[in-house]
Write a protein that holds these residues in place. Structure first.
Motif, PDB file in Angstrom:
ATOM      1  N   THR A 187       0.797  -1.089  -0.039  1.00 51.13           N
ATOM      2  CA  THR A 187      -0.085   0.190  -0.079  1.00 51.13           C
ATOM      3  C   THR A 187       0.962   1.419   0.128  1.00 51.13           C
ATOM      4  OG1 THR A 187      -0.179  -0.223   2.391  1.00 51.13           O
ATOM      5  CG2 THR A 187      -2.073  -1.025   1.079  1.00 51.13           C
ATOM      6  N   LYS A 188       1.883   1.403   0.514  1.00 49.39           N
ATOM      7  CA  LYS A 188       2.937   2.353   0.831  1.00 49.39           C
ATOM      8  C   LYS A 188       4.199   2.074  -0.196  1.00 49.39           C
ATOM      9  CE  LYS A 188       1.443   3.406   5.276  1.00 49.39           C
ATOM     10  NZ  LYS A 188       0.474   4.467   4.893  1.00 49.39           N
ATOM     11  N   THR A 189       4.469   1.174  -0.859  1.00 51.70           N
ATOM     12  CA  THR A 189       5.399   0.825  -1.785  1.00 51.70           C
ATOM     13  C   THR A 189       4.801   0.245  -3.047  1.00 51.70           C
ATOM     14  OG1 THR A 189       5.709  -1.391  -0.736  1.00 51.70           O
ATOM     15  CG2 THR A 189       6.819   0.445   0.021  1.00 51.70           C
ATOM     16  N   LYS A 229      -6.340   8.318   1.968  1.00 49.31           N
ATOM     17  CA  LYS A 229      -5.302   9.186   2.431  1.00 49.31           C
ATOM     18  C   LYS A 229      -4.216   8.566   3.456  1.00 49.31           C
ATOM     19  CE  LYS A 229      -5.308  13.242   5.374  1.00 49.31           C
ATOM     20  NZ  LYS A 229      -5.923  14.297   5.977  1.00 49.31           N
ATOM     21  N   GLU A 230      -4.815   7.890   4.246  1.00 49.15           N
ATOM     22  CA  GLU A 230      -3.821   7.144   5.210  1.00 49.15           C
ATOM     23  C   GLU A 230      -3.198   5.773   4.689  1.00 49.15           C
ATOM     24  OE1 GLU A 230      -4.909   4.768   9.152  1.00 49.15           O
ATOM     25  OE2 GLU A 230      -5.355   7.148   9.532  1.00 49.15           O
ATOM     26  N   GLU A 231      -3.894   4.779   3.892  1.00 49.13           N
ATOM     27  CA  GLU A 231      -3.282   3.761   3.691  1.00 49.13           C
ATOM     28  C   GLU A 231      -1.970   4.071   2.482  1.00 49.13           C
ATOM     29  OE1 GLU A 231      -3.834   0.505   4.295  1.00 49.13           O
ATOM     30  OE2 GLU A 231      -5.377   0.510   5.252  1.00 49.13           O
ATOM     31  N   ASN A 232      -2.166   4.954   1.720  1.00 46.72           N
ATOM     32  CA  ASN A 232      -1.344   5.305   0.637  1.00 46.72           C
ATOM     33  C   ASN A 232      -0.483   6.479   0.933  1.00 46.72           C
ATOM     34  OD1 ASN A 232      -3.903   4.300  -1.238  1.00 46.72           O
ATOM     35  ND2 ASN A 232      -2.481   3.070  -1.019  1.00 46.72           N
ATOM     36  N   THR A 233       0.602   6.473   0.184  1.00 47.52           N
ATOM     37  CA  THR A 233       1.830   7.772   0.518  1.00 47.52           C
ATOM     38  C   THR A 233       1.159   8.749  -0.617  1.00 47.52           C
ATOM     39  OG1 THR A 233       3.350   6.889  -1.156  1.00 47.52           O
ATOM     40  CG2 THR A 233       3.538   6.417   1.063  1.00 47.52           C
ATOM     41  N   GLN A 234       1.335   9.932   0.053  1.00 46.47           N
ATOM     42  CA  GLN A 234       0.933  11.237  -0.856  1.00 46.47           C
ATOM     43  C   GLN A 234       1.805  11.277  -2.212  1.00 46.47           C
ATOM     44  OE1 GLN A 234       1.013  14.900   1.341  1.00 46.47           O
ATOM     45  NE2 GLN A 234       0.522  16.115  -0.418  1.00 46.47           N
ATOM     46  N   GLU A 258       3.248   9.147  -4.102  1.00 45.23           N
ATOM     47  CA  GLU A 258       2.860   8.346  -4.981  1.00 45.23           C
ATOM     48  C   GLU A 258       1.639   8.484  -5.584  1.00 45.23           C
ATOM     49  OE1 GLU A 258       5.487   4.126  -3.835  1.00 45.23           O
ATOM     50  OE2 GLU A 258       3.557   4.416  -3.018  1.00 45.23           O
TER      51      GLU A 258
END
Length: 268
Positions: free
Chosen positions: A64-66, A84-89, A91
Motif C-alpha cells: 500500500t505504501k510501496t 489518504k492514510e493507507e497510501n503515500t501522498q 505516490e
C-alpha cells in the motif's frame, strides 16, 4: 466523462463504466468484490487478502505504501482507488497526473458508508451497494452497547509500542462499540513506553491482530505489568477496515462484550 468528488474534495473525471480498476486499499478491495467487480478489478496490493481468490490470482502491484508505479502504468487503469492514510501522498500524486484516482478519507462510520455508496455509483453498481448497505445500517441502529463505558488501551504495534488514539477509525469503532479509548486525549498513533502507559486509566487492553500480529505470548508479556487488567486479542479488521468487514462488527462486538462482562469485576 462524469465528474465525481472524492473524499478529499477533489474532482475526478472517471469513465462511465470503468473496466480496468486497480485498488490500493485492502478494505475497499473486499467491497469491490462484494459489488461483483470480478472482471473490472485487474490489480491490487499484496495486502488485499480478501477475498482470498482475488489475492491469489489477480496482479499485485506492491504494498500500500510501496507501489510498483511502472507496473501500474503498464496496466493502464481507467480508475485507481486510493486512501489518504493507507497510501503515500507522493505516490498518489504521481499516479493522479496520469490516471483517474479516487481517494477516500475515513475517520467516521458515516464516511465509510458514503465511500461504499460512492464506489457503487462510480462502478455502476449502486443497486447492489444499497442491497448490501441497508441491512447493515439496520444492524448498526439495532446494536446496543452495555452501559459500562470501559476504558480500553488498543495496541497496534510492538517495538515500539504503538496504540490507536483519537482521529482514527479505530477510535471511532471503539466508541461506537461502547468502549472509551484510554488514549482519546492523544492524536493518531502515539508511540509510548509501557512506563508512560502505566499513568493512564485503563480497564482493558486490546491487542489487535493487525497490523502487528499479536499472539497469546504478548498477553503474558503485558500481564507482568498489568496483572489485574484483562488483556484480550481482538480482530483488527473489525476495528480498522472500513469496507465489507464492517458488516461483521455488530455481532462481533456483541460477542466481545459478552466475553468481557463474563470476566466480572471490571472498571473499578
Amino acid at each position: 466523462m462524469p465528474i465525481y468528488i472524492d473524499q478529499m474534495g477533489r474532482s475526478v473525471a472517471i469513465a462511465e463504466r470503468p473496466q480496468r480498476i486497480i485498488s490500493l486499499v485492502p478494505s475497499q478491495t473486499e467491497w469491490l468484490a462484494d459489488l461483483g467487480l470480478e472482471q473490472e478489478v485487474i490489480a491490487l496490493t499484496k495486502f488485499c487478502i480478501h477475498p482470498n481468490s482475488w489475492w491469489r490470482k489477480k496482479e499485485r502491484i506492491g504494498g500500500t505504501k510501496t507501489l510498483d508505479i511502472d507496473k501500474i502504468r503498464a496496466l493502464q487503469p481507467d480508475l485507481i482507488i486510493a486512501n489518504k492514510e493507507e497510501n503515500t501522498q507522493a505516490e498518489i500524486e504521481l499516479l493522479a497526473q496520469e490516471f483517474p484516482v479516487w481517494i477516500s478519507d475515513i475517520e467516521r462510520l458515516p464516511q465509510a458508508l458514503q465511500m461504499m455508496r460512492a464506489l457503487g455509483q462510480i462502478t455502476a453498481k449502486a443497486g447492489r451497494a444499497e442491497s448490501l448497505l441497508l441491512p447493515f445500517e439496520q444492524a448498526l441502529a439495532a446494536y446496543q452497547a452495555p452501559s459500562a463505558k470501559l476504558s480500553v488501551a488498543y495496541f497496534i504495534w510492538r517495538e515500539p509500542w504503538m496504540l490507536a488514539a483519537r482521529q482514527t477509525f479505530i477510535d471511532e469503532m471503539l466508541n461506537w462499540a461502547g468502549f472509551k479509548n484510554a488514549l482519546g486525549h492523544l492524536d493518531r498513533y502515539p508511540s509510548l513506553s509501557l512506563k508512560e502507559l502505566e499513568k493512564e486509566k485503563i480497564d482493558l487492553i486490546f491487542l489487535s491482530s493487525e497490523p502487528y500480529p499479536f499472539k497469546e505470548k504478548h498477553i503474558a508479556e503485558l500481564k507482568e505489568i498489568w496483572p489485574n487488567i484483562p488483556i484480550l486479542l481482538v480482530d483488527g479488521e473489525i476495528f480498522s477496515w472500513y469496507g465489507s468487514r464492517l458488516f461483521k462488527a455488530p455481532a462481533y462486538c456483541q460477542a466481545l462484550w459478552t466475553k468481557i462482562l463474563g470476566l466480572g469485576n471490571l472498571g473499578g
